[in-house]
Design a protein around this motif. Structure first.
Motif, mmCIF file in Angstrom:
data_model
loop_
_atom_site.group_PDB
_atom_site.id
_atom_site.type_symbol
_atom_site.label_atom_id
_atom_site.label_comp_id
_atom_site.label_asym_id
_atom_site.label_seq_id
_atom_site.Cartn_x
_atom_site.Cartn_y
_atom_site.Cartn_z
ATOM 1 N N GLU A 519 0.828 -1.207 0.000
ATOM 2 C CA GLU A 519 0.000 0.000 0.000
ATOM 3 C C GLU A 519 0.864 1.260 0.000
ATOM 4 O O GLU A 519 0.576 2.218 -0.723
ATOM 5 N N VAL A 522 2.353 1.758 -3.513
ATOM 6 C CA VAL A 522 1.365 2.243 -4.486
ATOM 7 C C VAL A 522 1.098 3.737 -4.275
ATOM 8 O O VAL A 522 1.003 4.508 -5.238
ATOM 9 N N LYS A 526 1.721 6.688 -7.081
ATOM 10 C CA LYS A 526 0.720 7.672 -7.505
ATOM 11 C C LYS A 526 1.255 9.095 -7.347
ATOM 12 O O LYS A 526 1.057 9.949 -8.220
ATOM 13 N N ILE A 532 4.947 0.606 -11.387
ATOM 14 C CA ILE A 532 5.408 -0.200 -10.251
ATOM 15 C C ILE A 532 6.086 -1.469 -10.757
ATOM 16 O O ILE A 532 5.581 -2.153 -11.648
ATOM 17 N N PRO A 624 -0.006 2.611 -11.205
ATOM 18 C CA PRO A 624 -0.566 2.898 -9.873
ATOM 19 C C PRO A 624 -2.064 2.624 -9.774
ATOM 20 O O PRO A 624 -2.592 2.425 -8.680
ATOM 21 N N MET A 626 -3.445 -0.030 -11.044
ATOM 22 C CA MET A 626 -3.544 -1.498 -11.122
ATOM 23 C C MET A 626 -3.781 -2.014 -12.539
ATOM 24 O O MET A 626 -4.404 -3.060 -12.746
#
Length: 657
Positions: A519, A522, A526, A532, A624, A626
């Protein structure tokens, strides 16, 4: 009767099979067969959609996930009689994982006999964890709730509290473009740990064993025995070749018990790489082997064994007699071959793939090397005149092997230290120990220090002088690595470069700014508007260290990771406990509840849940938001990895525009 039932079930499903879909390609059912008042046979049958495969309980580690049956309250309400048996399976080599995979096609049947320990028990609960694959792989679970009397089973749902549900929901990613992951994982197991490489390593170990004082003097004696005692030259050659063949067979047979252990529990040998106390045990064993090579004591099997084998070979004669002669050689040479075979076992435990299969390949190579001279010198007896005379040089070979065994021992202790997070065998200390070991080896080869079995001092042979120089050069290389003059590359044997006494900006590979919490990583991605690089790794993962040392460190790869991506490294073997408030119960779709207590459990479940994978290293590129940016990748060469990273950047920039 049972086979007939299985066939009928299969035909019924083939004609009317609506239970299976591409999203759920296996339809499961169960049957109970009463054997006596206390014994029953449980039969679990899965009808598999065409072209899909379910993997055996005993498929090789390092490939697709094996099926696993968990019997609730076994040992309390009832006991299992023998292991769970399987119906017919197929074995095929996987080009992706480079291991032989064992799987079911069309139909899978598991059978287990049980005996009741409490006569009033009627309910048996069994959980089946399995992986089913075609182009895509799904990790699935199925719960069998069985009534032995045939009554309706009323299920009790375990309550998962609100906090656990919240933490569980956070584990599931809403991945976009997920089909890109199903195009196949690039790479796979390290080719360097393939069966041929293990065979060659075993062969080299056998060649080294030939130079030891337990084996070398036996070569001319045994060859002369066969060539002189036989009535014809061709008969003598045939007997010597047969003797060599039996040596190969004997050493190969020594690996078979490990296949038995592996069939009982497919993970029993592969846990060596991450189990703390097994690593400590191997450390102690290797130190014990090393000091036997130094001459402080001898490792020998009971002399009565050798005497019995020798007597049997004399009495039996012929082919059987030659076999017992080969057994005698294996026994009397154990003091020299035992530690080498121990090193072979340790090396196969550290390698990728199925440990038992690797060990068989290594033992086969060892046996071939040990047997080869007996056959060759029987064919060409004049070559015996060119053999060096037995002497002190063979003791030198043993002592050098002792130093190498001692160095390898500390790799196992390092594994235990890393996984247990003990923090005492940092990278500098580990390398420092190796420096001391190789300096001591150099001093021994130069004749400055001596061991119990050494001959009186003589003029230093050229071979020992060259060996001593090589040891000094290697020690200097290690020293330069400690002070960061050179970048140490030792096939992943060293602890990670961030596991250090020196103060580091972070505890990430190569000093890259990484995150060990998904978390947090991520959120940073952002903020920085970067893609990533998700790295599933392990403290005791040798191939992970090789990738960091040999691929990530390359000048055209390092900047891509360090500057263009946000690195998130998740350690699936991290045994540190999660804070109490972050420990939770994770509920699978099947209703099974798994308690997540450690960091490694969390990230291992996270990897399997979202990416249907359980091996490391395992790399995924994500935006970021997904979005999957490329196929997943594992152990590959530098150029493949660089291209993979660049393709991910191109895809990410297209999304941004």
């Amino acid at each position: 009767m049972r086979n007939t039932l299985v066939v009928l079930l299969f035909l019924f499903a083939a004609a009317f099979g609506t239970a299976q879909t591409e999203d759920d390609p296996v339809a499961w059912s169960h049957e109970v067969s009463k054997i006596s008042d206390t014994e029953y046979e449980l039969i679990f049958t899965g009808i598999i959609l065409k072209d899909w495969h379910v993997y055996s309980q005993y498929t090789a580690d390092g490939g697709s996930l094996p099926s696993e049956l968990t019997y609730d309250k076994a040992g309390e309400h009832y006991e299992l009689i023998g292991a769970t048996t399987e119906s017919k399976t197929t074995i095929e080599f996987s080009d992706v994982f480079e291991v032989d995979e064992t799987f079911f096609s069309d139909i899978a049947v598991f059978t287990q006999k049980i005996k009741l320990l409490q006569p009033d028990v009627d309910r048996i609960d069994v959980n089946l964890f399995y992986q089913v694959c075609k182009e895509v792989c799904f990790t699935k679970e199925y719960d069998f709730n069985i009534s032995l009397s045939g009554a309706t089973v009323v299920l009790e749902q375990k309550e998962v509290d609100v906090a656990s549900k919240s933490l569980s929901d956070a584990m599931v990613l809403d991945l976009k473009n997920k089909e890109l992951l199903t195009n196949g994982v690039e790479g796979g197991s390290n080719k360097g740990s393939g069966l041929w490489t293990i065979f060659v390593l075993g062969f080299l170990g056998g060649l080294i064993a030939l130079l030891t004082p337990c084996v070398f003097p036996m070569i001319p004696l045994t060859v002369s025995f066969f060539t002189k005692q036989s009535k014809t030259k061709s008969k003598g050659i045939a007997n010597a070749v047969l003797y060599g063949f039996f040596i190969v067979v004997i050493y190969f047979l020594l690996s078979l018990p490990f296949h038995l252990f592996d069939s009982i529990d497919s993970q029993i040998l592969n846990t060596i790489a991450t189990n703390i106390w097994l690593n400590v045990f191997f450390f102690l064993i290797f130190v014990f082997f090393a000091f036997s090579f130094f001459g402080y004591y001898e490792l020998t099997l009971p002399s009565s064994w050798a005497n019995k084998m020798d007597t049997a070979s004399t009495k039996a004669g012929g082919v059987i007699g030659i076999f017992f002669m080969a057994v005698t050689l294996a026994i009397v040479s154990f003091s020299c071959t035992g530690p080498i075979l121990g090193g072979l076992l340790g090396s196969t435990a550290l390698a990728e793939g199925d440990v038992a299969t690797n060990l068989s390949a290594g033992m086969l190579g060892f046996g071939v090397a040990l047997a080869l001279p007996f056959a060759l010198f029987a064919l060409f007896p004049a070559w015996l005149n060119s053999l060096p005379k037995s002497g002190g040089w063979m003791t030198t070979v043993k002592v050098v092997l002792g130093f190498l065994e001692l160095a390898l021992a500390f790799k196992f202790l390092s594994n235990a230290d890393l996984v247990g997070d003990w923090g005492f065998l940092k990278r500098e200390i580990f390398v420092g120990i190796w420096i001391v070991i190789f300096i001591l080896m150099a001093l021994y080869l130069f004749g400055i220090i001596r061991f119990p079995h050494d001959d009186p001092k003589k003029k230093l042979p050229l071979a020992r002088f060259i060996g001593g120089l090589l040891s000094v050069v290697f020690a200097i290389y290690l020293t330069l690595g400690v002070v960061n003059v050179v970048n140490l590359k030792l096939f992943g044997f060293l602890p990670p470069d961030f596991y250090t006494i020196a103060k580091k900006e972070n505890d990430c590979p190569l000093g890259i700014n990484c995150f060990k919490d998904f978390e947090a990583g991520v959120a940073y991605a952002k903020q920085e508007n970067k893609p990533i690089l998700l790295d599933f790794t392990g403290w005791a993962c040798v191939n992970c260290r090789k990738m960091e040392e040999n691929v990530w460190s390359e000048p055209d790869v390092f900047p891509l990771i360090n500057e263009d991506y946000v690195l998130i490294s998740l350690y699936v073997d991290d045994r540190k406990k999660l804070p109490k408030e972050l420990q939770f119960d994770f509920e699978y779709d099947s209703g099974k509840v798994k308690t997540i207590e450690t960091i490694g459990q969390k990230w291992g479940t996270f990897q399997t849940l979202n990416f249907n994978a359980a091996s490391q290293p395992f790399y995924v590129l994500l935006s970021p938001d997904m979005e999957v940016l490329n196929t997943a990748i594992q152990y590959v060469d530098k150029d493949t990895y660089k291209n993979w990273l660049e393709e991910g950047l191109v895809h990410y920039n297209e999304l941004s525009n």
